[in-house]
Design an enzyme around this catalytic site. Structure first.
Site, PDB file in Angstrom:
ATOM      1  N   GLY A 111      -8.686  40.418 -82.769  1.00 49.61           N
ATOM      2  CA  GLY A 111      -9.130  41.218 -83.900  1.00 49.61           C
ATOM      3  C   GLY A 111      -9.774  40.349 -84.945  1.00 49.61           C
ATOM      4  O   GLY A 111      -9.922  39.143 -84.755  1.00 49.61           O
ATOM      5  N   ASP A 171      -7.181  39.752 -91.103  1.00 53.66           N
ATOM      6  CA  ASP A 171      -6.655  40.866 -91.883  1.00 53.66           C
ATOM      7  C   ASP A 171      -6.486  42.155 -91.087  1.00 53.66           C
ATOM      8  O   ASP A 171      -6.486  43.238 -91.653  1.00 53.66           O
ATOM      9  CB  ASP A 171      -7.590  41.146 -93.086  1.00 53.66           C
ATOM     10  CG  ASP A 171      -6.804  41.728 -94.261  1.00 53.66           C
ATOM     11  OD1 ASP A 171      -5.562  41.600 -94.262  1.00 53.66           O
ATOM     12  OD2 ASP A 171      -7.426  42.306 -95.166  1.00 53.66           O
ATOM     13  N   CYS A 172      -6.361  42.061 -89.748  1.00 59.39           N
ATOM     14  CA  CYS A 172      -6.227  43.297 -88.966  1.00 59.39           C
ATOM     15  C   CYS A 172      -4.782  43.515 -88.530  1.00 59.39           C
ATOM     16  O   CYS A 172      -4.507  44.401 -87.735  1.00 59.39           O
ATOM     17  CB  CYS A 172      -7.151  43.284 -87.755  1.00 59.39           C
ATOM     18  SG  CYS A 172      -6.579  42.215 -86.442  1.00 59.39           S
ATOM     19  N   GLY A 173      -3.868  42.705 -89.049  1.00 58.53           N
ATOM     20  CA  GLY A 173      -2.455  42.934 -88.737  1.00 58.53           C
ATOM     21  C   GLY A 173      -1.945  42.195 -87.519  1.00 58.53           C
ATOM     22  O   GLY A 173      -0.905  42.541 -86.973  1.00 58.53           O
ATOM     23  N   SER A 220      -0.679  39.068 -87.157  1.00 60.60           N
ATOM     24  CA  SER A 220       0.597  38.366 -87.327  1.00 60.60           C
ATOM     25  C   SER A 220       1.747  39.350 -87.494  1.00 60.60           C
ATOM     26  O   SER A 220       2.864  39.098 -87.041  1.00 60.60           O
ATOM     27  CB  SER A 220       0.520  37.425 -88.534  1.00 60.60           C
ATOM     28  OG  SER A 220      -0.524  36.495 -88.348  1.00 60.60           O
ATOM     29  N   GLU A 229      -2.467  32.658 -84.289  1.00 59.92           N
ATOM     30  CA  GLU A 229      -3.632  31.808 -84.633  1.00 59.92           C
ATOM     31  C   GLU A 229      -4.139  31.085 -83.386  1.00 59.92           C
ATOM     32  O   GLU A 229      -4.531  29.907 -83.434  1.00 59.92           O
ATOM     33  CB  GLU A 229      -3.282  30.793 -85.740  1.00 59.92           C
ATOM     34  CG  GLU A 229      -2.605  31.379 -86.971  1.00 59.92           C
ATOM     35  CD  GLU A 229      -3.536  32.213 -87.848  1.00 59.92           C
ATOM     36  OE1 GLU A 229      -4.742  32.363 -87.510  1.00 59.92           O
ATOM     37  OE2 GLU A 229      -3.063  32.740 -88.882  1.00 59.92           O
ATOM     38  N   GLN A 271      -6.781  31.235 -81.839  1.00 61.51           N
ATOM     39  CA  GLN A 271      -8.188  30.778 -81.858  1.00 61.51           C
ATOM     40  C   GLN A 271      -8.297  29.292 -82.166  1.00 61.51           C
ATOM     41  O   GLN A 271      -9.265  28.644 -81.796  1.00 61.51           O
ATOM     42  CB  GLN A 271      -9.009  31.592 -82.871  1.00 61.51           C
ATOM     43  CG  GLN A 271      -8.753  31.297 -84.347  1.00 61.51           C
ATOM     44  CD  GLN A 271      -7.549  32.048 -84.921  1.00 61.51           C
ATOM     45  OE1 GLN A 271      -6.882  32.779 -84.208  1.00 61.51           O
ATOM     46  NE2 GLN A 271      -7.289  31.876 -86.208  1.00 61.51           N
TER      47      GLN A 271
END
Ligand SMILES: [Zn+2]
Length: 216
Positions: free
Chosen positions: A9, A12-14, A16, A87, A89
């Site tokens: 995503g 800020d798309c939730g 975590s 995280e 990425q």
């Protein structure tokens, strides 16, 4: 069958929050997981969500062999039922290969969470490798929105409030602190292409020279 799942995503798309939820659901069933993260906003060895929840995690350092780490844990009598990676990425491609090996050889589920593309719309190396190797890719349902209300699919980096498209791939910053030197904002592709952040849109609305956003 154990799986390598990539939950992808924008910022800020939730992601975590969902990572924490998956961990919570499994520990409520008596399962024990290992959580890896890298460069979390709450600091080293933490997994935090924007909603304020924080849990302990293992910092996946750049040269760390994630497969070897888990084998070491298991061979010393540790228990591992599943693996969460936040995280993702930021991980090196080789570390994603190690995660695939965790699934295949240790027969553990691995749930990786990450941003797909960077502020220049290019794939992060870790995300690219996840797309290549994952058994399943899930686009997160908790969708972030662009300032125009459209689905936000891209991450913009701002420096001093202006959107930039050049610079290092990884610069720590946060969408919740747009006034900081380096900030981030999620945008739809149209407004990412036009480099139109909420700030510049607001400024543009005050200027008669700027074409209306809805013109195409
Ligand atoms: Zn937009």
């Amino acid at each position: 069958m154990p799986e390598l799942v990539f939950f992808s995503g924008t910022m800020d798309c939730g992601k975590s929050t969902l990572a924490l939820q998956i961990g919570h659901n499994r520990s409520a069933r008596g399962l024990q997981g290992v959580i890896f993260t890298r460069d979390d906003r709450a600091g080293e060895g933490k997994l935090s969500s924007r909603l304020g929840l924080v849990t302990e995690a293992v910092e996946a350092a750049e040269s760390m062999d994630l497969y070897a780490y888990l084998v070491g844990l298991l061979s010393h009598g540790g228990r591992v039922d599943y693996v969460i990676v936040d995280e993702a990425q930021f991980l090196a491609p080789e570390q994603i290969d190690q995660l695939a090996r965790v699934v295949d050889d240790l027969e553990l589920d691995v749930f990786a969470f990450g941003i797909t593309t960077d502020f220049r719309t290019r794939l992060f190396p870790g995300s690219q490798r996840l797309i290549e190797l994952a058994d399943r890719i899930e686009a997160l349902q908790v969708e972030a929105l662009c300032w125009c209300g459209a689905r936000a699919t891209h991450n913009a980096r701002t420096v001093g409030g202006e959107m930039v498209v050049e610079g290092e791939q990884v610069v720590v910053g946060d969408v919740s602190r747009p006034a900081a030197e380096t900030g981030y904002e999620v945008l739809c592709r149209r407004h990412h292409r036009r480099r139109m952040t909420s700030d510049s849109a607001r400024a543009g609305a005050l200027s008669p020279d700027v074409l209306p956003v809805a013109s195409d």
